[in-house]
Design a protein around this motif. Structure first.
Motif, mmCIF file in Angstrom:
data_model
loop_
_atom_site.group_PDB
_atom_site.id
_atom_site.type_symbol
_atom_site.label_atom_id
_atom_site.label_comp_id
_atom_site.label_asym_id
_atom_site.label_seq_id
_atom_site.Cartn_x
_atom_site.Cartn_y
_atom_site.Cartn_z
ATOM 1 N N CYS A 1 0.865 -1.171 0.000
ATOM 2 C CA CYS A 1 0.000 0.000 0.000
ATOM 3 C C CYS A 1 0.909 1.231 0.000
ATOM 4 C CB CYS A 1 -0.885 -0.009 1.249
ATOM 5 S SG CYS A 1 -1.768 1.530 1.520
ATOM 6 N N CYS B 1 0.327 3.059 3.782
ATOM 7 C CA CYS B 1 0.726 2.434 5.057
ATOM 8 C C CYS B 1 1.724 1.280 4.859
ATOM 9 C CB CYS B 1 -0.492 1.923 5.808
ATOM 10 S SG CYS B 1 -1.267 0.479 5.083
ATOM 11 N N CYS C 1 -7.041 -0.618 0.391
ATOM 12 C CA CYS C 1 -6.194 -1.246 1.403
ATOM 13 C C CYS C 1 -7.065 -1.660 2.584
ATOM 14 C CB CYS C 1 -5.111 -0.263 1.858
ATOM 15 S SG CYS C 1 -4.118 -0.896 3.212
ATOM 16 N N CYS D 1 -5.691 0.437 5.990
ATOM 17 C CA CYS D 1 -5.914 1.872 6.210
ATOM 18 C C CYS D 1 -7.087 2.427 5.397
ATOM 19 C CB CYS D 1 -4.639 2.662 5.893
ATOM 20 S SG CYS D 1 -4.201 2.665 4.149
HETATM 21 ZN ZN LIG Z 1 -2.798 0.954 3.515
#
Ligand SMILES: [Zn+2]
Length: 137
Positions: free
Chosen positions: A106, A109, A126, A129
């Motif tokens: 991602c 994050c 994702c 997050c």
């Molecule tokens: Zn993420």
């Protein structure tokens, strides 16, 4: 009773009341093999000493009658090696499924994500997050 059945029965009798093989002993045996082979090379003789120490420790643990002590050592080993074992399993699964899935991180994050291969341009959300981004796979 043939020779091997007799040998097996004798070994089983010998191992009764002894701790036997566990993850730590197995890891010691697996680590000792390459160390033993590399120790035969010039300038790497110290590795064979290390290999014999690992083999001795593994043998001591396998033949030990102190179950509590060996179990505690093994649990400590499993706890300490958990991140490495998890990473190895992850790499193995990634290699095994390399034809089916595309793997990436991602961008926000850095969580590891996986999507089916060959679906073209997709919007990935994702799961850690919630960040949404486009990806071509
Ligand atoms: Zn993420």
């Amino acid at each position: 009773m043939n020779f091997f059945d007799d040998l097996k029965a004798r070994l089983e009798r010998f191992m009764q009341g002894r701790y036997g093989l566990d993850a730590l002993s197995r890891a010691l045996l697996y680590a000792a093999l390459p160390a033993l082979l590399l120790g035969a090379l010039p300038y790497l003789g110290l590795l064979s000493l290390l290999a014999y120490a690992m083999l001795g420790w593994a043998l001591f643990r396998i033949l030990s009658t102190n179950f509590t002590g060996r179990r505690m050592e093994n649990e400590k080993f499993l706890l300490l090696s958990q991140p490495a074992r998890r990473r190895a399993t992850e790499l193995y699964n990634r290699f095994k499924n390399r034809d089916k899935y595309a793997y990436f991180s991602c961008p926000k994050c850095h969580a590891k994500l996986r999507v089916p291969k060959g679906v073209g341009e997709i919007t990935v959300t994702c799961k850690m997050c919630g960040h949404k981004f486009d990806k071509r796979v």
